[in-house]
Each structure stands twice: as C-alpha cells, then as structure tokens.
Design a protein around this motif. Structure first.
Motif, PDB file in Angstrom:
ATOM      1  N   LYS A   9       0.848  -1.196   0.000  1.00 43.92           N
ATOM      2  CA  LYS A   9       0.000   0.000   0.000  1.00 43.92           C
ATOM      3  C   LYS A   9       0.883   1.246   0.000  1.00 43.92           C
ATOM      4  O   LYS A   9       1.736   1.426   0.870  1.00 43.92           O
ATOM      5  N   ARG A  10       0.719   2.071  -1.020  1.00 40.85           N
ATOM      6  CA  ARG A  10       1.442   3.330  -1.137  1.00 40.85           C
ATOM      7  C   ARG A  10       0.466   4.408  -1.618  1.00 40.85           C
ATOM      8  O   ARG A  10      -0.369   4.157  -2.497  1.00 40.85           O
ATOM      9  N   PHE A  11       0.582   5.604  -1.113  1.00 44.16           N
ATOM     10  CA  PHE A  11      -0.389   6.651  -1.428  1.00 44.16           C
ATOM     11  C   PHE A  11      -0.300   7.083  -2.888  1.00 44.16           C
ATOM     12  O   PHE A  11      -1.266   7.558  -3.470  1.00 44.16           O
ATOM     13  N   TRP A  12       0.887   6.919  -3.501  1.00 44.79           N
ATOM     14  CA  TRP A  12       1.043   7.383  -4.879  1.00 44.79           C
ATOM     15  C   TRP A  12       0.630   6.323  -5.908  1.00 44.79           C
ATOM     16  O   TRP A  12       0.523   6.615  -7.081  1.00 44.79           O
ATOM     17  N   ARG A  13       0.408   5.094  -5.451  1.00 45.75           N
ATOM     18  CA  ARG A  13       0.079   4.033  -6.398  1.00 45.75           C
ATOM     19  C   ARG A  13      -1.424   4.027  -6.642  1.00 45.75           C
ATOM     20  O   ARG A  13      -2.210   3.609  -5.796  1.00 45.75           O
ATOM     21  N   PHE A  14      -1.825   4.540  -7.802  1.00 46.87           N
ATOM     22  CA  PHE A  14      -3.253   4.617  -8.115  1.00 46.87           C
ATOM     23  C   PHE A  14      -3.647   3.650  -9.216  1.00 46.87           C
ATOM     24  O   PHE A  14      -4.821   3.345  -9.386  1.00 46.87           O
ATOM     25  N   TRP A  15      -2.661   3.162 -10.006  1.00 41.81           N
ATOM     26  CA  TRP A  15      -3.031   2.291 -11.121  1.00 41.81           C
ATOM     27  C   TRP A  15      -3.132   0.834 -10.675  1.00 41.81           C
ATOM     28  O   TRP A  15      -4.070   0.129 -10.983  1.00 41.81           O
ATOM     29  N   LYS A  16      -2.124   0.382  -9.927  1.00 42.78           N
ATOM     30  CA  LYS A  16      -2.150  -0.976  -9.398  1.00 42.78           C
ATOM     31  C   LYS A  16      -2.444  -0.919  -7.910  1.00 42.78           C
ATOM     32  O   LYS A  16      -1.665  -0.354  -7.150  1.00 42.78           O
ATOM     33  N   LYS A  17      -3.547  -1.463  -7.523  1.00 38.66           N
ATOM     34  CA  LYS A  17      -3.957  -1.397  -6.129  1.00 38.66           C
ATOM     35  C   LYS A  17      -3.193  -2.428  -5.299  1.00 38.66           C
ATOM     36  O   LYS A  17      -2.615  -3.376  -5.818  1.00 38.66           O
ATOM     37  N   SER A  18      -3.232  -2.233  -3.978  1.00 42.00           N
ATOM     38  CA  SER A  18      -2.498  -3.115  -3.078  1.00 42.00           C
ATOM     39  C   SER A  18      -3.397  -4.180  -2.472  1.00 42.00           C
ATOM     40  O   SER A  18      -3.038  -4.770  -1.457  1.00 42.00           O
ATOM     41  N   LYS A  19      -4.557  -4.424  -3.048  1.00 44.24           N
ATOM     42  CA  LYS A  19      -5.453  -5.437  -2.490  1.00 44.24           C
ATOM     43  C   LYS A  19      -4.851  -6.833  -2.656  1.00 44.24           C
ATOM     44  O   LYS A  19      -4.107  -7.104  -3.605  1.00 44.24           O
ATOM     45  N   PHE A  20      -5.191  -7.711  -1.727  1.00 46.47           N
ATOM     46  CA  PHE A  20      -4.673  -9.063  -1.735  1.00 46.47           C
ATOM     47  C   PHE A  20      -5.674  -9.977  -2.425  1.00 46.47           C
ATOM     48  O   PHE A  20      -6.796 -10.171  -1.949  1.00 46.47           O
ATOM     49  N   ILE A  21      -5.263 -10.536  -3.557  1.00 50.26           N
ATOM     50  CA  ILE A  21      -6.084 -11.493  -4.292  1.00 50.26           C
ATOM     51  C   ILE A  21      -5.271 -12.770  -4.427  1.00 50.26           C
ATOM     52  O   ILE A  21      -4.181 -12.769  -5.001  1.00 50.26           O
ATOM     53  N   GLU A  22      -5.805 -13.850  -3.893  1.00 54.14           N
ATOM     54  CA  GLU A  22      -5.019 -15.074  -3.749  1.00 54.14           C
ATOM     55  C   GLU A  22      -4.526 -15.604  -5.092  1.00 54.14           C
ATOM     56  O   GLU A  22      -3.374 -16.035  -5.217  1.00 54.14           O
ATOM     57  N   GLU A  23      -5.377 -15.586  -6.119  1.00 54.17           N
ATOM     58  CA  GLU A  23      -4.967 -16.108  -7.422  1.00 54.17           C
ATOM     59  C   GLU A  23      -3.801 -15.303  -7.991  1.00 54.17           C
ATOM     60  O   GLU A  23      -2.820 -15.867  -8.500  1.00 54.17           O
ATOM     61  N   ASP A  24      -3.901 -13.968  -7.920  1.00 56.30           N
ATOM     62  CA  ASP A  24      -2.811 -13.123  -8.393  1.00 56.30           C
ATOM     63  C   ASP A  24      -1.549 -13.346  -7.567  1.00 56.30           C
ATOM     64  O   ASP A  24      -0.426 -13.338  -8.092  1.00 56.30           O
ATOM     65  N   TYR A  25      -1.737 -13.553  -6.274  1.00 56.96           N
ATOM     66  CA  TYR A  25      -0.598 -13.767  -5.380  1.00 56.96           C
ATOM     67  C   TYR A  25       0.146 -15.050  -5.751  1.00 56.96           C
ATOM     68  O   TYR A  25       1.385 -15.072  -5.803  1.00 56.96           O
ATOM     69  N   GLU A  26      -0.604 -16.122  -6.030  1.00 49.89           N
ATOM     70  CA  GLU A  26       0.037 -17.383  -6.399  1.00 49.89           C
ATOM     71  C   GLU A  26       0.827 -17.234  -7.699  1.00 49.89           C
ATOM     72  O   GLU A  26       1.929 -17.781  -7.841  1.00 49.89           O
ATOM     73  N   ASN A  27       0.270 -16.493  -8.664  1.00 46.70           N
ATOM     74  CA  ASN A  27       1.001 -16.258  -9.917  1.00 46.70           C
ATOM     75  C   ASN A  27       2.252 -15.425  -9.675  1.00 46.70           C
ATOM     76  O   ASN A  27       3.293 -15.649 -10.315  1.00 46.70           O
ATOM     77  N   ASP A  28       2.170 -14.482  -8.762  1.00 50.26           N
ATOM     78  CA  ASP A  28       3.327 -13.631  -8.481  1.00 50.26           C
ATOM     79  C   ASP A  28       4.440 -14.386  -7.769  1.00 50.26           C
ATOM     80  O   ASP A  28       5.615 -14.006  -7.866  1.00 50.26           O
ATOM     81  N   LEU A  29       4.101 -15.441  -7.044  1.00 50.42           N
ATOM     82  CA  LEU A  29       5.143 -16.262  -6.425  1.00 50.42           C
ATOM     83  C   LEU A  29       6.024 -16.890  -7.500  1.00 50.42           C
ATOM     84  O   LEU A  29       7.241 -17.008  -7.335  1.00 50.42           O
ATOM     85  N   ASP A  30       5.403 -17.302  -8.609  1.00 52.37           N
ATOM     86  CA  ASP A  30       6.191 -17.832  -9.730  1.00 52.37           C
ATOM     87  C   ASP A  30       7.085 -16.755 -10.328  1.00 52.37           C
ATOM     88  O   ASP A  30       8.223 -17.024 -10.726  1.00 52.37           O
ATOM     89  N   LEU A  31       6.578 -15.524 -10.405  1.00 49.20           N
ATOM     90  CA  LEU A  31       7.386 -14.434 -10.945  1.00 49.20           C
ATOM     91  C   LEU A  31       8.570 -14.123 -10.037  1.00 49.20           C
ATOM     92  O   LEU A  31       9.637 -13.708 -10.506  1.00 49.20           O
ATOM     93  N   LEU A  32       8.380 -14.317  -8.744  1.00 43.95           N
ATOM     94  CA  LEU A  32       9.466 -14.096  -7.799  1.00 43.95           C
ATOM     95  C   LEU A  32      10.590 -15.104  -8.053  1.00 43.95           C
ATOM     96  O   LEU A  32      11.781 -14.748  -8.059  1.00 43.95           O
TER      97      LEU A  32
END
Length: 870
Positions: free
Chosen positions: A220-243
């Motif tokens: 969560k950052r005040f300047w980030r308006f395009w990509k929100k900081s909400k937690f979505i499990e499916e997106d999170y699992e995909n991002d683990l692969d990107l990590l």
C-alpha cells in the motif's frame, strides 16, 4: 392403517404387517417377497401431475415386484436425483393374496418466487442472478443455498474483500402455492490491503527488486493509483512464480521460497513474510542441438542468442525456445512454425551441472512439413466471400506459416468490417502423419456504415450537417433493388456523401474508393468531388447578431481528386505507395476573403501528390495495441513561374511598395487598389507550391490492456520562386479539436488540445492577422485504456501530454519551442455513428492570437470529437 417404506439419505425399507391382514406373520427387514403390483397411488403433489410421476418411476400395475427390494430403492434414488422433492416415502397400503398395493408420498421442494439482494449496487444484481442461476421457479435446495453462499463469498474474496460474508434466508410466500422468497445479505467489508512485504534470506537481490518483480501483489502506497495493493489469492500465487523467475533471470536457478505467511495486522491490513533460499549463481555451458536437419546449429544458435559463459537465465531460455507472450516472437518454435513445421517440438534438457556451469542439449523433433488442407470462412453474413479471401494469406495447398496467420488477423482487423477482438482462427483436423491441417476463420460482423447528423447555431444562423458513410459498399448492385438492406453492401468499397449548410455557406462532398481496383491486386482507386460556397454577409447596423446574406456576392471552391494506391513488396509488404492528381478552382465574385488583394477573379490549383505509408498496427483500427503507422506525403504543383515570361520580381516589388504606401497614407486610392488586385491576380492565377507532411504513430502495450500511443507530426509549405511568394492557401492552422469541417482555403487543421481552435497560428507581419503557418510540428503521448470493446460500442479512456507550434518560415522554426498541454478524455465508437469523444485539456502557454498576448496560460479547454481519426 398405512404401512410404510421410508426414504432417507441411507434408504431403509420398513414393512409393518398387521395380523388382521396377514395372519400375524412376521417379515424380516432383510427378506423380500415377490408380489404382483395391484395399485400405486401418488400423494402430496402440489405442482406435478400424478401420472407423470408414475411414469417416471417405471412401475406398472400388474408387474411383479419384490417388497422390500432393490427396485424400490432404485426408484427412490432416481427421484432424489431430480432435486425436486425434499421427502419421498413408499407406504404399504394393503396386501391381497399375491397382490400388493403401494402409496408413494412426496413432499415437494418449494420454488423460488422472488429474490432480493442487499449490500451491492443495483446495477450488479442482474449479473449475480445470472451467475448463480437464481431464476424464479427454480427449486430451493440446501445445495443451492450453500453453493450461492460459497460463490458470492469467493467472488468478493477474489476481488480483495477477504472478510466478505454472505447470509441467505428464505421465507414462505403466502401469495403462491409452495413458494418461498429468498433474501441474500452481502457484507463485503473493506478491501484487505497489503501493508508490508517482508523478505528474509535475500542477499543477492534487494527487497525493492523483489517487490517490483511481483506484478499484481503490491504494498500500500499513497502514490500508487493504477495498481492497487489489495490481496487477491490467485494473483498472489502467480506472483510467487514471478518471484522465482526473477532469481532465475539473474542466474540463481536453485532459488526457492522456503515459506510464505500472511500475517493479519488488523481487519483491513495484512503483512506478507517470505523466507528465501537463494542458492548459488550459475552460468550457461555448452549448448548442443540434437535432431535438427532443416536448420544448422549455427542458425539455431543465432536465434537462441545465448552463448557459453553467459549468466544462466531460465526465463530467457524459455522465451527463446517459445515465447508465449508474443505471437510473432523471434524464437525457435516460431522459426520452425513459420517454415511449415507445425508439429515440431523443442525441449531444452539439462545434461549436467558441473560446479557453477550448466550444460544443455536442445532436443528437436521436426516432424513432417505441414500443408493447409481446407480453409473456410464463416460468420460473414454481409461481407462477400471474395472480399475476405483476397485478404487471406492462408490458402489451401500452401505450406503452414504461423506468420501468415498473424498477418491475416491484422489485415482482417484493419478492414473494419468485423469485431477485431474476436478474429481468432481455429486450427482443426491436425494430422501429423499426413502433414495436413485445416483452418477455420470465425468472424463476427460489426457495423461498417456510419451516419452523421448534427445541428447547431453559429455564424448568425442554424448550421446543419448530414453525412452518410458506407464502408462496405457494393456499387455493382446499385441497380439491384433486392440488394438494398438498406443499401447494397458486401464488396468492400467505400461510398460517402456529406452536406453541410447554413444561411451563409454550403459544403457538398462525394467520395468513392475501390480497394482492389481490377479485382486482382491490392490497388486502391479513389475519387473525390467537392463544392464549397460562401456567400456575402452584411451585419445589421443595430446588432452584429443580425445578418443579411447577399448571394450575389461570394467565394466558391470546386475540386476533384483521383488517386491510386498500391501495396508494394519492398522494403516489406506493409508499405503502400500512393499517387493522386487534384484540381481546385477558386472563384471570387465581389468578395474579399482577406487572403489576397482581389475580390473578383479566379485562381487555379493543379497538383500531384506522392505518398509513402507503412501501416503495421495490431489490434484493429479502433483500439490498436501494438505496431506502428506512418505516412509521408509530398504535394507538388508545376513551377509555372519558371516557364512564364512575366516579371514576378517587379510585381513583388510593386506589391510591397503599395503595402508600405497603404501604411503611410492610411489607405490606397481606388486606382492603387485596382493595381494591387491585378498584381495578385497575376501572381496567383495558377498556384505554385510544394507541401511536405509527415505523421507517425507508434503503439506499445505497457501492462495488460494499457496502451501507449506516441505521435509525431511535421509539415512544411514552400514555394519555388520567392518573387511569386507563398500561396495563401494550403496553410497549417494548429490548435483545438482538429476538426476542419468547413475550410475554404484547403488548410490543414491540426489538433492541439488545451487551446482554442486554430489559435496556435502565427501572426502575419504585414496584416497583423493569423493567416496560417508555413511550417508546424507536434508531439503527443497518450495513454489509453479500454472500458469495453464490444461490437455494439467500443469505449476507452485516455490521458495525454501534447505539444506543438506553427511558424511563419523556416528561419523562425524551432522544434523545441512548443505550446504544451495535458488532459484526459473519453472515446466512444459506435458502428452507426463513428467516433465520438470529449477531451478536457489544459494549455500551459499563451496562444498566438494578438488578443492573448500577456494574458497568461490558455487554461482549461473542452473539446468535442466527432468522426475524427482514431
């Protein structure tokens, strides 16, 4: 008294025989006796027909039946499977000799009579009802309630509402028989945000790089308006692969996430903690190719682009083998598929890992060369087959080539006759043994004709506009009455006509274009006819809002343009070379337009235009997603003065003398005015000039559907003879919405949002008025995001940065001296009406009008866009 065989989830059959009927004999629960079915009665029904239920059981009077037995158990299972009943019981009514009489008692489930959903926006209720299949009349079951509850909670959790709760209640509907109302209460709560991501064990890659690697999981950052900081499990699992991929890009093949944990901070915030193990850094060793006969090792190594000693990069290796993110990527898979080897497979295999070096073997199974067997086009209800087939680069008998499929998609998108988002070929009947494949082009027609109907008030009266544009016209059927639906369509031709009129002017235009002139090659023929009339105007002395039109005085332009454009093969087949011849006749009848010093007479313009363009955009005309489109044109008239015996130098000198004399005396005599008119008539009887223009657009998909459009434009109007001077027509007027619906002098109207229309135009040193620039440049950056791209309406929003300027001559020209602006806008494309839009732009600088000097920035301007280029 009834005896019963009851039904529960574990089906039991219980027979109670009374001694008055069967002589006090007992029947064991596990035993069964064979009877003849003497009768069957169905009770408890409210909405179903008794005979229908009897038929479904399969029981017939007179048939043998074992009681108790498997037959009755199977019938009960069948009835339960319908999910129409909440209780089912067989009752033993009577036994007479060898006949048994049964009663089937059923309790129907209630039906859904009404549904109410609280806690969500009303416009989203219909979508939820559709997704959960909560139709009126549907039977209410426990599974329906549970599934609906689970679906809604999971739906909102996927959107970041991790605390979402759903409660469902039902109540009897007294207005209907056996019906219930359902109330669904949705409490989404607040979105759960990621407050902090904590990394432990990373020494080689900084926290910042690891956070950046995760595309959709952000702090969560005040300047980030395009990509929100909400937690979505499916997106999170995909991002683990990107990590993990991020480490693989840097050579750390063995890097892994030992553990990741979500830590609740409060109801609306969480922290995520990662424990990492990076491992050692690796390098590429030997890379050998096995199984390749079509291409040499050197050719394959050149495309692979990885050398021995390079830092190991697992992501790059996968992309060089097969890059799924780009259909036209330069990888080994496309190398084979673009040469007919559809069934080829390429697999990288690690042979050994010695110390910090990994040796690879690229194993290739080439398969048979593949040829196209059947190619079919379906879905073209209006467009004739030959219009589509001539654009196809996939023809029966041709070798399979993936690049030709991609190019065909682009060609069909640019036609504008079909929904660009749904042009996706189906690869069918692939036969690796015979080396053949079929292709089906499934198309969805979209509206290709447009109507323009406008009305407004300006210039002292009502202005009306009627325009019709048919972009898939069929001129050969123009005399065929049966083809009018509402006009002859289907042959890919363009036919457009436009009329604009008010009390003071008339504009008529007629356009026709055939993209395949002669029917065999992509040679575009176009013809344009136009007529413009401006009448004399006298303002009433009491008010300038009252005008009197004098049709005996006026100014008119009659023009005709014919052109040919051919798609060429060099430098590549995205290029088109065009040629056009045009003639304009300018007629003055006692009318001083202010462009030059005569109000009676004629001026002629005969010009040849050479154009070179390259259109390689991807994604369709309405919302391109990639590629580029540029065009350079040169419009030339013959240099008449070079073949004339007139002394243009003397005419120029005398014109300047009279201009200076007019300033000194405060005016000219009638004789001097007549002399000045004659001089300009001689100078501009035949217009001579050359006009160079360049326009380029580049489209880049940044993330998802976010597209960046980069634009650059340049134009220059020059003369062959300084003694004749620059023509008063064909000049550049910059500023505003860019709409030039009513222009009498062939001017180029250039869009520059944030400024009033045509206000970025230099002031003449002689007249002190804005007569148009001889040179201009413009630059734009535009971010676009689609809201919907449906065939019925395509809508996208945009934000822009823009800058441009116009100049009197090349000596004043400075490409960095621009008028800047920024703003936002919206575009709506509807097939029947074309492009509609609105922009809100802020101009940071003064415009060039004398009245604006010293008044500060242009400020906010609103621009309406109608039918402009995309």
């Amino acid at each position: 008294m009834k005896r019963f065989i009851s039904s529960e989830p574990v089906i039991t059959l219980l027979l109670l025989f009374f001694t008055s009927l069967v002589g006090a004999q007992e029947l064991s629960f596990d035993d069964g006796k064979r009877y003849i079915l003497g009768g069957l009665e169905v009770t408890g029904l409210q909405s179903y027909n008794e005979q229908t239920v009897k038929t479904y059981t399969g029981l017939r009077v007179g048939q043998p039946i074992t009681v108790p037995g498997d037959e009755l158990s199977e019938i009960i299972k069948k009835l339960w499977g319908l999910e129409l009943f909440k209780d089912i019981q067989f009752h033993l009514v009577d036994i007479k000799d060898d006949q048994v009489f049964l009663e089937l008692e059923i309790t129907e489930r209630p039906t859904l009579s009404d549904i109410k959903i609280n806690g969500i926006k009303e416009r989203k209720v219909d979508d939820i009802v559709k997704d959960t299949d909560l139709k009126k009349g549907k039977k209410i079951t426990e599974s329906l309630i549970a599934n609906t509850k689970n679906y809604l909670e999971n739906k909102y959790k996927k959107q970041g509402y991790l605390n979402a709760k759903v409660a469902i209640a039902v109540a009897n509907d007294t207005a209907q028989t056996n019906a219930q109302k359902m109330v669904i209460n949705v409490d989404k709560g607040d979105k759960v945000k990621i407050k902090k991501m904590i990394f432990d064990g990373n020494e080689q890659l900084a926290d910042r790089k690891l956070r950046k690697a995760m595309k959709k999981t952000k702090e969560k950052r005040f300047w980030r308006f395009w990509k929100k900081s909400k937690f979505i499990e499916e997106d999170y699992e995909n991002d683990l692969d990107l990590l993990a991929d991020k480490y693989a890009e840097k050579g750390y093949r063995d890097a892994r996430i030992i553990s990741d944990s979500v830590i609740k901070v409060d109801e609306n915030n969480i922290n995520i903690k990662f424990k990492l193990e990076e491992g050692n850094k690796y390098y590429f060793g030997d890379i050998d190719f096995v199984g390749n006969t079509v291409y040499t090792d050197r050719q394959l190594a050149s495309v692979l682009g990885i050398k021995k000693g390079d830092t190991y990069n697992g992501v790059l290796l996968r992309k060089r083998i097969a890059d799924d993110s780009k259909p036209d990527a330069e990888d080994l898979t496309n190398l084979y598929q673009n040469n007919g080897y559809l069934f080829s497979t390429i697999n990288p295999v690690e042979l050994s890992a010695q110390n910090d070096t990994i040796n690879f073997e690229i194993r290739i199974i080439e398969g048979k060369e593949t040829y196209l067997n059947h190619v079919e086009v379906v879905g073209n209800d209006r467009t004739n087959d030959h219009v589509i087939y001539r654009e196809l680069r996939t023809r029966p008998g041709n070798k399979y080539d993936k690049s030709n499929i991609i190019r065909t998609i682009q060609e069909l998108q640019q036609l504008g006759y079909f929904d660009a988002e749904q042009i996706k070929p189906d690869i069918l009947n692939a036969n690796p043994n015979e080396g053949t494949v079929d292709i089906n082009w499934n198309l969805v027609e979209s509206g290709s004709s447009q109507i323009e109907l406008q009305g407004g008030y300006g210039g002292g009266g009502f202005i009306g506009t009627l325009g019709l544009s048919f972009n898939n016209f069929s001129i050969k059927n123009i005399l065929n009455g049966e083809a009018y639906k509402p006009v002859p369509m289907g042959d890919g031709q363009t036919f457009a006509m436009r009329v604009q009129a008010s009390r003071t002017f008339r504009v008529y235009s007629l356009n026709f274009a055939e993209p395949w002139f002669g029917g065999k090659k992509p040679v575009r023929f176009s013809l344009n006819l136009s007529r413009t009339q401006q009448f004399g105007v006298d303002y009433a002395s009491s008010s300038r809002s009252r005008i009197e039109v004098d049709k005996d005085r006026g100014f008119a332009i009659t023009g005709i343009t014919a052109g040919l454009a051919k798609r060429v093969q060099w430098p590549d087949d995205f290029f088109t070379v065009s040629h056009a011849l045009s003639y304009q006749l300018y007629e003055f009848n006692n009318y001083d337009i202010g462009l030059f010093n005569f109000g009676n007479g004629k001026s002629n313009s005969f010009a040849y235009t050479l154009g070179i363009s390259r259109n390689a955009t991807m994604g369709g005309r309405i919302f391109p997603r990639g590629g580029s489109n540029f065009e350079i044109t040169a419009k030339l008239t013959p240099p008449y003065s070079l073949f004339s015996n007139k002394d243009f130098e003397s005419l120029r000198d005398r014109s300047q003398e009279l201009a200076e004399l007019e300033i000194e005396q405060g005016g000219l005599t009638a004789a001097q005015n007549q002399e000045l008119e004659q001089i300009d008539q001689e100078r501009f009887r035949w217009l001579e000039y050359y006009k160079i223009k360049f326009k380029g657009d580049w489209y880049t998909t940044l993330v998802g559907d976010l597209v960046l459009r980069t634009n650059a434009e340049f134009g220059f109007l020059g003369n062959y003879n300084n003694d004749v001077g620059d023509v008063p027509f064909e000049r550049f007027f910059v500023g505003g919405d860019g709409l030039g619906n009513f222009t009498l002098d062939g001017r180029d109207v250039v869009q520059l949002r944030g400024y009033e229309n045509q206000s970025i135009t230099p002031v003449s040193e002689l007249t002190g008025t804005q007569e148009g620039g001889l040179i201009y440049n413009k630059f734009s950056l535009e971010l676009r995001y689609p809201l919907t791209l449906k065939p019925s309406a395509s809508i996208y929003g945009l934000a822009f940065l823009e800058g441009g300027n116009a100049f009197n001559n090349f000596q004043e020209f400075n490409p960095f001296q621009i008028k800047r602006s920024a703003g936002v806008g919206l575009r709506i494309f509807m097939p029947a009406f074309g492009l509609l839009g609105i922009d809100f732009g802020y101009g940071f600088d003064e415009d060039l009008r004398p009245s604006s000097i010293g008044n500060g920035p242009s400020g906010w301007q609103t621009h309406f866009i109608i039918g402009q280029q995309f």
